[in-house]
Design an enzyme around this catalytic site. Structure first.
Site, PDB file in Angstrom:
ATOM      1  N   LYS A 110      24.494  50.707  52.792  1.00 36.45           N
ATOM      2  CA  LYS A 110      23.772  51.335  53.909  1.00 36.45           C
ATOM      3  C   LYS A 110      23.640  52.842  53.637  1.00 36.45           C
ATOM      4  O   LYS A 110      24.505  53.630  54.037  1.00 36.45           O
ATOM      5  CB  LYS A 110      24.541  51.131  55.224  1.00 36.45           C
ATOM      6  CG  LYS A 110      24.773  49.691  55.623  1.00 36.45           C
ATOM      7  CD  LYS A 110      23.749  49.311  56.673  1.00 36.45           C
ATOM      8  CE  LYS A 110      23.684  47.873  57.084  1.00 36.45           C
ATOM      9  NZ  LYS A 110      24.728  46.968  56.749  1.00 36.45           N
ATOM     10  N   ALA A 168      46.900  40.445  39.505  1.00 35.37           N
ATOM     11  CA  ALA A 168      46.159  41.602  38.982  1.00 35.37           C
ATOM     12  C   ALA A 168      46.954  42.353  37.917  1.00 35.37           C
ATOM     13  O   ALA A 168      46.374  42.904  36.981  1.00 35.37           O
ATOM     14  CB  ALA A 168      45.810  42.530  40.143  1.00 35.37           C
ATOM     15  N   GLN A 221      31.078  41.873  60.531  1.00 34.06           N
ATOM     16  CA  GLN A 221      31.786  41.935  59.247  1.00 34.06           C
ATOM     17  C   GLN A 221      33.208  42.467  59.453  1.00 34.06           C
ATOM     18  O   GLN A 221      34.161  41.959  58.879  1.00 34.06           O
ATOM     19  CB  GLN A 221      31.070  42.881  58.276  1.00 34.06           C
ATOM     20  CG  GLN A 221      29.922  42.244  57.541  1.00 34.06           C
ATOM     21  CD  GLN A 221      29.093  43.299  56.815  1.00 34.06           C
ATOM     22  OE1 GLN A 221      28.987  44.440  57.244  1.00 34.06           O
ATOM     23  NE2 GLN A 221      28.504  42.897  55.716  1.00 34.06           N
ATOM     24  N   GLU A 277      31.072  52.680  48.446  1.00 32.08           N
ATOM     25  CA  GLU A 277      31.073  51.358  47.802  1.00 32.08           C
ATOM     26  C   GLU A 277      29.725  50.663  48.020  1.00 32.08           C
ATOM     27  O   GLU A 277      29.135  50.767  49.090  1.00 32.08           O
ATOM     28  CB  GLU A 277      32.190  50.503  48.405  1.00 32.08           C
ATOM     29  CG  GLU A 277      32.221  49.087  47.833  1.00 32.08           C
ATOM     30  CD  GLU A 277      33.491  48.358  48.211  1.00 32.08           C
ATOM     31  OE1 GLU A 277      34.563  48.745  47.719  1.00 32.08           O
ATOM     32  OE2 GLU A 277      33.417  47.406  48.999  1.00 32.08           O
ATOM     33  N   GLY A 326      41.385  39.057  42.929  1.00 32.92           N
ATOM     34  CA  GLY A 326      40.291  38.362  43.615  1.00 32.92           C
ATOM     35  C   GLY A 326      40.864  37.341  44.578  1.00 32.92           C
ATOM     36  O   GLY A 326      42.041  36.954  44.470  1.00 32.92           O
ATOM     37  N   ASP A 327      40.036  36.950  45.547  1.00 32.29           N
ATOM     38  CA  ASP A 327      40.491  35.919  46.491  1.00 32.29           C
ATOM     39  C   ASP A 327      40.381  34.554  45.842  1.00 32.29           C
ATOM     40  O   ASP A 327      39.396  34.272  45.165  1.00 32.29           O
ATOM     41  CB  ASP A 327      39.651  35.972  47.767  1.00 32.29           C
ATOM     42  CG  ASP A 327      40.068  37.151  48.635  1.00 32.29           C
ATOM     43  OD1 ASP A 327      41.277  37.441  48.688  1.00 32.29           O
ATOM     44  OD2 ASP A 327      39.184  37.784  49.222  1.00 32.29           O
ATOM     45  N   ALA A 363      34.409  37.251  43.296  1.00 34.85           N
ATOM     46  CA  ALA A 363      35.458  36.621  42.473  1.00 34.85           C
ATOM     47  C   ALA A 363      34.985  35.298  41.879  1.00 34.85           C
ATOM     48  O   ALA A 363      35.458  34.878  40.831  1.00 34.85           O
ATOM     49  CB  ALA A 363      36.720  36.405  43.286  1.00 34.85           C
ATOM     50  N   THR A 383      31.289  46.294  43.776  1.00 31.93           N
ATOM     51  CA  THR A 383      32.169  45.124  43.889  1.00 31.93           C
ATOM     52  C   THR A 383      31.682  43.992  42.974  1.00 31.93           C
ATOM     53  O   THR A 383      30.638  44.104  42.314  1.00 31.93           O
ATOM     54  CB  THR A 383      32.251  44.607  45.347  1.00 31.93           C
ATOM     55  OG1 THR A 383      30.987  44.094  45.709  1.00 31.93           O
ATOM     56  CG2 THR A 383      32.668  45.716  46.301  1.00 31.93           C
TER      57      THR A 383
HETATM   58  P1  FAD Z   1      47.464  40.997  43.357  1.00 29.38           P
HETATM   59  O1  FAD Z   1      47.899  42.393  43.201  1.00 29.38           O
HETATM   60  O2  FAD Z   1      47.612  40.093  42.184  1.00 29.38           O
HETATM   61  O3  FAD Z   1      48.261  40.394  44.602  1.00 29.38           O
HETATM   62  C1  FAD Z   1      47.889  39.148  45.180  1.00 29.38           C
HETATM   63  C2  FAD Z   1      49.066  38.547  45.941  1.00 29.38           C
HETATM   64  O4  FAD Z   1      50.070  38.140  45.009  1.00 29.38           O
HETATM   65  C3  FAD Z   1      49.758  39.549  46.873  1.00 29.38           C
HETATM   66  O5  FAD Z   1      50.211  38.825  47.988  1.00 29.38           O
HETATM   67  C4  FAD Z   1      50.941  40.067  46.056  1.00 29.38           C
HETATM   68  O6  FAD Z   1      52.020  40.489  46.878  1.00 29.38           O
HETATM   69  C5  FAD Z   1      51.303  38.811  45.235  1.00 29.38           C
HETATM   70  N1  FAD Z   1      51.847  39.119  43.904  1.00 29.38           N
HETATM   71  C6  FAD Z   1      51.438  40.098  43.043  1.00 29.38           C
HETATM   72  N2  FAD Z   1      52.146  40.025  41.899  1.00 29.38           N
HETATM   73  C7  FAD Z   1      53.010  38.983  42.018  1.00 29.38           C
HETATM   74  C8  FAD Z   1      54.002  38.386  41.171  1.00 29.38           C
HETATM   75  N3  FAD Z   1      54.264  38.896  39.960  1.00 29.38           N
HETATM   76  N4  FAD Z   1      54.696  37.297  41.626  1.00 29.38           N
HETATM   77  C9  FAD Z   1      54.446  36.777  42.863  1.00 29.38           C
HETATM   78  N5  FAD Z   1      53.521  37.304  43.717  1.00 29.38           N
HETATM   79  C10 FAD Z   1      52.815  38.371  43.289  1.00 29.38           C
HETATM   80  N6  FAD Z   1      37.828  40.858  45.854  1.00 29.38           N
HETATM   81  C11 FAD Z   1      36.799  40.447  45.085  1.00 29.38           C
HETATM   82  O7  FAD Z   1      36.661  39.247  44.845  1.00 29.38           O
HETATM   83  N7  FAD Z   1      35.891  41.331  44.567  1.00 29.38           N
HETATM   84  C12 FAD Z   1      35.981  42.681  44.776  1.00 29.38           C
HETATM   85  O8  FAD Z   1      35.158  43.443  44.284  1.00 29.38           O
HETATM   86  C13 FAD Z   1      37.081  43.159  45.572  1.00 29.38           C
HETATM   87  N8  FAD Z   1      37.277  44.492  45.792  1.00 29.38           N
HETATM   88  C14 FAD Z   1      38.379  44.924  46.493  1.00 29.38           C
HETATM   89  C15 FAD Z   1      38.603  46.297  46.643  1.00 29.38           C
HETATM   90  C16 FAD Z   1      39.716  46.758  47.352  1.00 29.38           C
HETATM   91  C17 FAD Z   1      39.951  48.246  47.481  1.00 29.38           C
HETATM   92  C18 FAD Z   1      40.610  45.827  47.957  1.00 29.38           C
HETATM   93  C19 FAD Z   1      41.787  46.331  48.761  1.00 29.38           C
HETATM   94  C20 FAD Z   1      40.400  44.461  47.799  1.00 29.38           C
HETATM   95  C21 FAD Z   1      39.288  43.993  47.068  1.00 29.38           C
HETATM   96  N9  FAD Z   1      39.064  42.627  46.879  1.00 29.38           N
HETATM   97  C22 FAD Z   1      38.002  42.187  46.108  1.00 29.38           C
HETATM   98  C23 FAD Z   1      39.938  41.628  47.520  1.00 29.38           C
HETATM   99  C24 FAD Z   1      41.116  41.252  46.639  1.00 29.38           C
HETATM  100  O9  FAD Z   1      40.646  40.619  45.460  1.00 29.38           O
HETATM  101  C25 FAD Z   1      42.001  40.303  47.442  1.00 29.38           C
HETATM  102  O10 FAD Z   1      42.670  41.011  48.455  1.00 29.38           O
HETATM  103  C26 FAD Z   1      42.973  39.430  46.649  1.00 29.38           C
HETATM  104  O11 FAD Z   1      43.486  38.435  47.534  1.00 29.38           O
HETATM  105  C27 FAD Z   1      44.157  40.172  46.057  1.00 29.38           C
HETATM  106  O12 FAD Z   1      43.778  40.925  44.981  1.00 29.38           O
HETATM  107  P2  FAD Z   1      44.837  41.942  44.296  1.00 29.38           P
HETATM  108  O13 FAD Z   1      44.169  42.499  43.117  1.00 29.38           O
HETATM  109  O14 FAD Z   1      45.404  42.867  45.285  1.00 29.38           O
HETATM  110  O15 FAD Z   1      45.966  40.870  43.830  1.00 29.38           O
END
Ligand code: FAD
Length: 285
Positions: free
Chosen positions: A269, A123, A209, A17, A108-109, A51, A48
């Site tokens: 890195k 997502a 980190q 990554e 995204g966060d 967000a 990446t």
């Molecule tokens: P979701 O799958 O939408 O889930 C988010 C939360 O909502 C979870 O708690 C889930 O249980 C809950 N949820 C899902 N669907 C529903 C529903 N229908 N009803 C109620 N609750 C629901 N962040 C960035 O900003 N940029 C990046 O490039 C990035 N890369 C990442 C790569 C990986 C491999 C990982 C693991 C994370 C990455 N993240 C990145 C962080 C990620 O965006 C955060 O963890 C974010 O908080 C959740 O994203 P998600 O796509 O998993 O969300």
């Protein structure tokens, strides 16, 4: 090439990554680091995307450079929580025009000030839209220890299933330090009927980190790893060496137990990526 086809070849894969810079002046050094990692010929490289949206242009540009100049399969991250539908479509068009076939679709966060655009909540909504939009191979994030906002691991897994049903082709895990957590998770997701490939996300970053990110995400740090941090945390070179050794051991155990898809959070890195690859040279051949 589509990542689902790479993962379907039935042999271990190592991918890395990179993250784009936040500002223009850092672009060249990040692009150089990405190029050095690309020269290691990983199975694919992910890029990446902040967000907040500030780095979307760089994500597409770096993914495009990897694809066109280094012939490395690129996976562009696309988060949606702060984006309008229009913005997401703009990025999809850019990726398509650049020949990028793989997207990691994320919520995204939620930004600290809580402001979100109202077009996407989860997502799964983005995944459904990308699936309908074009011929992309779609990945999603998954959380062996449960997503930090999630009420329970069971409910989190229900939502993971929704993402797969919406059309994702593979999932990549959040980093973990204890393989038993992943083995247990794999058992539970297969029982749940989720059959897409799972790519294991391996941490190798600097200690600050790691600790910050574990605090934010609730990731378990085993005492064996904590001892390494206690002993070497103040000595960056020793910590790097110990961190690489720890990750190497974790990866060998994963591959020995049939977890073939390994994604290293190498965080721009090249030396770390090269060392990990060297440590696995016979295992991956
Ligand atoms: P979701 O799958 O939408 O889930 C988010 C939360 O909502 C979870 O708690 C889930 O249980 C809950 N949820 C899902 N669907 C529903 C529903 N229908 N009803 C109620 N609750 C629901 N962040 C960035 O900003 N940029 C990046 O490039 C990035 N890369 C990442 C790569 C990986 C491999 C990982 C693991 C994370 C990455 N993240 C990145 C962080 C990620 O965006 C955060 O963890 C974010 O908080 C959740 O994203 P998600 O796509 O998993 O969300």
């Amino acid at each position: 090439m589509k990542i689902k086809d790479i993962l379907g070849q039935g042999k271990p894969t190592l991918s890395f990554e990179v993250f784009p810079p936040k500002t223009e002046d850092k672009y060249e050094s990040v692009e150089r680091a990405a190029a050095e990692i690309a020269k290691l010929k990983p199975a694919f490289m992910s890029v990446t995307y902040g967000a907040g949206g500030g780095t979307s242009r760089y994500t597409v540009d770096i993914a495009s450079t990897l694809h066109h100049e280094y012939q490395v399969t690129a996976l562009a991250h696309v988060p949606c929580v702060s984006s309008t539908r229009e913005k997401v479509h703009e990025v999809l068009e850019e990726l398509k025009a650049a020949g990028i076939e793989n997207i990691l679709a994320l919520r995204g966060d939620v930004p600290k000030d809580g402001t979100v655009a109202s077009d996407y909540r989860f997502a799964s909504e983005l995944i459904r839209e990308i699936r309908a939009y074009g011929d992309f191979c779609i990945g999603a994030a998954c959380y062996p220890e449960g997503h930090v906002e999630s009420v329970s691991k069971t409910i989190d897994m229900d939502y993971l299933k929704q993402k797969v049903e919406a059309g994702c082709d593979f999932v990549t895990t959040q980093m973990f330090f204890d393989n038993n957590i992943l083995y247990n998770y794999l058992y539970r997701i297969r029982e749940k009927g989720i059959t897409v490939p799972v790519v294991a996300g391996m941490p190798v970053t600097n200690v600050k980190q790691i600790i910050r990110s574990c605090q934010l995400s609730g990731t378990y740090l085993p005492s064996r790893f904590k001892a390494i941090v206690d002993r070497f945390g103040d000595n960056p070179a020793a910590m790097k060496q110990a961190g690489i050794a720890y990750a190497t051991e974790q990866i060998i155990d994963l591959i020995a137990n049939g977890v073939d898809a390994i994604h290293v959070y190498s965080m721009n890195k090249p030396d770390v990526a090269a060392k990990i690859k060297e440590n696995l040279s016979e295992i991956l051949s």
